[in-house]
Write an enzyme that holds these catalytic residues in place. Structure first.
Site, PDB file in Angstrom:
ATOM      1  N   GLU A 263       0.847  -1.205   0.000  1.00 35.05           N
ATOM      2  CA  GLU A 263       0.000   0.000   0.000  1.00 35.05           C
ATOM      3  C   GLU A 263       0.876   1.245   0.000  1.00 35.05           C
ATOM      4  O   GLU A 263       1.947   1.241   0.620  1.00 35.05           O
ATOM      5  CB  GLU A 263      -0.919  -0.002   1.226  1.00 35.05           C
ATOM      6  N   HIS A 281      -8.358   1.076   1.670  1.00 34.47           N
ATOM      7  CA  HIS A 281      -8.144   0.991   3.120  1.00 34.47           C
ATOM      8  C   HIS A 281      -9.088   1.943   3.867  1.00 34.47           C
ATOM      9  O   HIS A 281      -8.659   2.835   4.602  1.00 34.47           O
ATOM     10  CB  HIS A 281      -6.687   1.309   3.477  1.00 34.47           C
TER      11      HIS A 281
END
Length: 531
Positions: A263, A281
């Site tokens: 990420e 997220h």
């Protein structure tokens, strides 16, 4: 002087005001978290650092944080904090694991609905002016089996919501008891059985060595054909490439992911596949959750800096404000017991055992363990504290253990510390009297009643006449005042000890004069923290 806290990420003004209302000197500058050099230049001014995910608390930052006592993360993830480095430095690292539990659980349920009914694809198609009713044939959740990997705080909330949707729930969690499973309404199963039975699988575990790749290619192959998989927990729990292959083959009917192995995820094997729902997220991204964790971290940090209460710490046992008040004298006793043995031990320590007897067994023993170990370790490393001492002890190969006993003897409760080296074993016991003052009650198996002072002198000798006179005369002739004097012996003509509570530390030449008399086997000055 008021403790100083730096808020280096975006926290709500309400949370910042909590620090102010509690009497904390707070600096709110959310730009510092993204400026490593600026943070490095100012961090030594602060006792506390409140962060979200933007601030990276690296080993370099920690090394420069000479006054830092606590780092508070508003949220559950602490990937941006070097916890081992903080622990060695004695800095408590806190998070707020429950402030976003409902939000994260709701997101998992929403993702399950989305993948069951192909809502994102159907929405995009309809926005494009298409009317493809037959293309988006979904499945009901009612009567389906949901497999929950991890039945902790968030997992149990998901289970509760799933039961409300009339789903059957099986859960895999090594720490889940049968009683707890019945209480929350699920069936406890092993992982293989969950994989075989579940129509939907959702994960709610942290990323650890044991959970990494828990849905590996091998485990994914064991799943029921047509399964749908949801991950709103942590990236790295699933072999994403293997899952992509199973999605393409049709074995897995759909997936919904909020977290990814890398990420920010700008590319991923799961992207652009049919019936794969992805979000950036967002598990904790609701107004309520962001506010809750900010308020919670402000309260937790203030409690610790002002009262010593520890909650939701990742490298220190939690101690409530009430426990801190009640346990204070016992924590001090544990430190003093450790300091006594530590100052007498001049060879590598192999093991430290803390024995709790009577009423003290009902207290927060992990915190008392930390205090005792810190007392021992401070003799060779004055900078250690309750956070760093157990870490340093384990690094040195010291075996740590704890024993509890029912009440024995005349005291309602006491603590005994046993420290072993390659050549000997030392033990000392103490209790806290009704006046709240710690006392030593036994050394080397010899019963005593010794008040503890900042400056003390410990001697060992054979039980012969003249010891008291020699000690008193030598101290008096050299201007060292004795505040208290305690003697003990194993028996007539046997081993004996003396503990002198002094107004000041005796000069080295006074100790030499005592040893020169030939009456003492050991003469050791001791110092104890008076705070």
């Amino acid at each position: 002087m008021a403790p100083k806290v730096l808020v280096s990420d975006k926290l709500s003004e309400t949370a910042v005001q909590i620090f102010r209302d509690r009497g904390i000197d707070v600096t709110f500058d959310p730009t510092i978290g993204k400026d490593k050099e600026k943070l490095l230049s100012v961090i030594d001014q602060y006792d506390g650092l409140a962060i979200r995910s933007a601030t990276k608390v690296t080993e370099k930052i920690i090394a420069a944080a000479t006054n830092l006592k606590v780092v508070g993360r508003a949220g559950i993830g602490v990937d941006n904090v070097d916890i081992p480095a903080a622990s060695k430095k004695g800095i408590i690292v806190m998070n707020t694991p429950f402030g976003n539990s409902i939000t994260t659980a709701e997101h998992a349920i929403a993702m399950m609905f989305a993948v069951a009914r192909q809502i994102p694809e159907a929405s995009a198609s309809t926005h494009d002016g298409k009317w493809e009713k037959s293309k988006f044939m979904g499945v009901e959740l009612t009567a389906k089996t949901l497999g929950v990997i991890g039945a902790g705080n968030i997992g149990s909330i998901v289970i509760s919501r799933a039961l409300g949707l009339k789903m059957k729930v099986v859960a895999y969690d090594p720490f889940l008891s049968e009683e707890r499973a019945r209480e929350i309404g699920c069936q406890k199963v092993e992982l293989d059985e969950l994989l075989e039975r579940a129509d939907f699988i959702t994960m709610h575990v942290p990323f650890t060595e044991k959970t990494a790749n828990i849905l590996s290619a091998e485990n994914l192959a064991k799943t029921k054909k047509g399964v749908r998989i949801i991950n709103c927990a942590r990236g790295g729990l699933v072999d994403e490439a293997a899952l992509a292959d199973l999605l393409k083959s049709g074995h897995v009917a759909g997936a919904a992911f909020d977290v990814f192995a890398q990420e920010p995820a700008t590319e991923n094997p799961l992207f652009h596949l049919p019936n794969v729902v992805v979000t950036p997220h967002l598990g904790a991204a609701t107004t309520e959750a962001q506010e809750n964790v900010a308020l919670q971290v402000a309260e937790q940090m203030s409690d610790y800096l002002l009262t010593g209460a520890v909650s939701n710490a990742l490298n220190m046992p939690s101690v409530t404000a009430e426990e801190a008040a009640i346990m204070g004298p016992w924590v001090k006793l544990a430190e003093h017991l450790g300091a006594f043995v530590g100052q007498l031990t001049d060879e590598p320590i192999e093991s430290i055992e803390v024995v709790y007897n009577g009423v003290v067994t009902g207290m927060n023993l992990k915190a008392l363990d930390c205090a005792a170990i810190a007392g021992v370790m401070k003799a060779t490393n004055p900078d250690v504290n309750m956070v760093s001492a157990p870490v340093i002890a384990k690094e040195r190969g010291v075996e740590l253990s704890q024993t509890t006993q029912d009440k024995t003897g005349v005291f309602d409760g006491y603590i005994r510390l046993v420290v072993k080296t390659a050549t000997r074993e030392r033990s000392i016991a103490g209790t806290v009297f009704s006046d709240g003052k710690p006392r030593f009650i036994q050394i080397k198996g010899i019963n005593i009643d010794a008040e503890i002072g900042e400056h003390m002198l410990y001697t060992t000798n054979e039980d012969v006449p003249g010891i008291i006179g020699t000690l008193g005369q030598t101290m008096g002739e050299n201007g060292v005042n004795i505040a208290n004097f305690t003697l003990g012996r194993s028996g007539p003509k046997g081993g004996a000890i003396a503990l002198l509570y002094l107004d000041a530390q005796p000069p080295a030449d006074v100790l030499e004069k005592l040893m020169a008399t030939g009456m003492f086997q050991q003469v050791k000055p001791l110092q104890f923290d008076a705070a």
